[in-house]
Motif scaffolding. Sequence first.
Motif, short mmCIF file in Angstrom:
data_model
loop_
_atom_site.label_atom_id
_atom_site.label_comp_id
_atom_site.label_asym_id
_atom_site.label_seq_id
_atom_site.Cartn_x
_atom_site.Cartn_y
_atom_site.Cartn_z
N ASN A 174 3.82 1.50 -1.15
CA ASN A 174 4.46 1.59 -2.48
C ASN A 174 3.52 2.23 -3.50
O ASN A 174 3.93 3.06 -4.32
N ILE A 175 2.25 1.84 -3.45
CA ILE A 175 1.26 2.41 -4.38
C ILE A 175 1.11 3.91 -4.14
O ILE A 175 1.06 4.71 -5.08
N LEU A 176 1.06 4.29 -2.86
CA LEU A 176 0.88 5.71 -2.53
C LEU A 176 2.16 6.52 -2.81
O LEU A 176 2.09 7.71 -3.14
N HIS A 182 1.28 10.25 -2.32
CA HIS A 182 -0.12 10.65 -2.44
C HIS A 182 -0.83 10.41 -1.11
O HIS A 182 -0.49 9.50 -0.37
N GLU A 183 -1.86 11.20 -0.84
CA GLU A 183 -2.75 10.82 0.26
C GLU A 183 -4.13 11.38 0.02
O GLU A 183 -4.32 12.36 -0.70
N GLY A 184 -5.12 10.72 0.63
CA GLY A 184 -6.47 11.25 0.63
C GLY A 184 -7.29 10.88 -0.57
O GLY A 184 -6.84 10.23 -1.51
N ILE A 185 -8.54 11.34 -0.50
CA ILE A 185 -9.59 10.99 -1.45
C ILE A 185 -10.14 12.29 -2.01
O ILE A 185 -10.36 13.24 -1.26
N LEU A 186 -10.31 12.37 -3.31
CA LEU A 186 -10.78 13.63 -3.92
C LEU A 186 -12.27 13.86 -3.64
O LEU A 186 -13.09 12.97 -3.85
N GLU A 230 -8.18 5.17 -1.76
CA GLU A 230 -7.03 6.08 -1.69
C GLU A 230 -5.95 5.62 -2.68
O GLU A 230 -5.34 6.45 -3.38
N CYS A 231 -5.74 4.32 -2.74
CA CYS A 231 -4.76 3.78 -3.72
C CYS A 231 -5.23 4.03 -5.15
O CYS A 231 -4.41 4.29 -6.04
N LEU A 241 4.81 0.60 -10.75
CA LEU A 241 4.79 0.17 -9.35
C LEU A 241 5.96 -0.75 -9.02
O LEU A 241 6.55 -0.66 -7.94
N PHE A 280 -6.92 6.59 -6.23
CA PHE A 280 -6.62 8.00 -6.54
C PHE A 280 -5.12 8.24 -6.73
O PHE A 280 -4.73 9.27 -7.28
N ALA A 281 -4.29 7.33 -6.24
CA ALA A 281 -2.83 7.50 -6.36
C ALA A 281 -2.30 7.10 -7.73
O ALA A 281 -1.11 7.26 -8.00
N ILE A 293 0.85 -1.20 0.00
CA ILE A 293 0.00 0.00 0.00
C ILE A 293 0.89 1.25 0.00
O ILE A 293 0.66 2.20 -0.76
N ILE A 325 2.29 -8.06 -6.67
CA ILE A 325 1.94 -7.87 -8.09
C ILE A 325 1.83 -9.24 -8.78
O ILE A 325 0.91 -9.48 -9.56
N ARG A 370 4.34 6.05 -5.26
CA ARG A 370 4.70 6.21 -6.69
C ARG A 370 4.28 7.58 -7.20
O ARG A 370 3.13 7.93 -7.19
#
Lengths: 172, 172
Positions: A8-10, A159-163, B33-34, A107, B36-37, A6, B9, A12
């Motif tokens: 890692n996804i955020l 990245h963080e958060g939700i739009l 959240e991921c 990723l 949106f990233a 998680i 992955i 990138r």
Amino acid sequence: MVNETIRNILARRSIRRFHDKPVEEDKVKLIIECAFAAPSAGNSRPAHFIVVDDKKLLSSLAKAHPFGKMLERCPLAIVVCGDPTQSEQASYYWEEDCSAAMENILLAAQALDLGSVWLGVQHAPAVELAVREFLKIPPHIKVLGIAALGYPAENKDPHEGILDGKVHLNQW
Amino acid sequence: MVNETIRNILARRSIRRFHDKPVEEDKVKLIIECAFAAPSAGNSRPAHFIVVDDKKLLSSLAKAHPFGKMLERCPLAIVVCGDPTQSEQASYYWEEDCSAAMENILLAAQALDLGSVWLGVQHAPAVELAVREFLKIPPHIKVLGIAALGYPAENKDPHEGILDGKVHLNQW
């Protein structure tokens, strides 16, 4: 609950400045293996990957792409292509399939301490034509985009958060 | 060199059988959240997400999709939509952007011990229309696909290896 994957996804982000250091062959292989692990419609797996580390070709790609300056200075690019003739499903879904493969590339790169940026190609006809010519891509093959890769020479926050307004519950 | 993220992955497979157990709200939030990233062209971020946990709606979606039987029995679906009117770049790249977001959803689910499968929607006009009606999706919004999610009731081996003839060095 937040684990390495998680994070890692955020973490990138699009990285456009790279150190002058080659990417190890083992890492390239692992990234390509991750690209093949992406799902595809009907499992028809229409993606092809062109690994570009030739400096002259990277420089040609850099000149061909309006946002591709970093290709002049990065050690590696992976060009993601799709074969829409692979199956009927591939003819409809190759873009989605290849985009998932591209995301896996970005990723996996992040997971191996590399940075990357996704350069779109297929919707810019002049760029698409130039890439096709430089890399001798056959006419029946589509070019989704280019991942520029290398050891990152810039840092960006995760990245963080939700739009706001873009998550809907049960109905729009 | 192979770490938790790379393993995640490679381990992601399409899962179509789920336990009758809801997905915790914290996990849903983290998955979104991921999503949106994921990267997007020009950072215009055209993706919208509809989180569906209403059993009646899931059942309607299951009936509407020829490969969607599992939606009848999974606790959760996330419908990935795109707004091509968000920007000029979104009008060209929303499919690629939304596909990257979808792949992040599947990978984040895997990282949180969930299984998932990506159901294509946009290229099946009758399915697209039904999904649009059930979920009250506005006319200017496109529907990329549906992720069915839940605790997996089947095991599959991880992906491995590279497909012959689909990796090219420097030129095709």
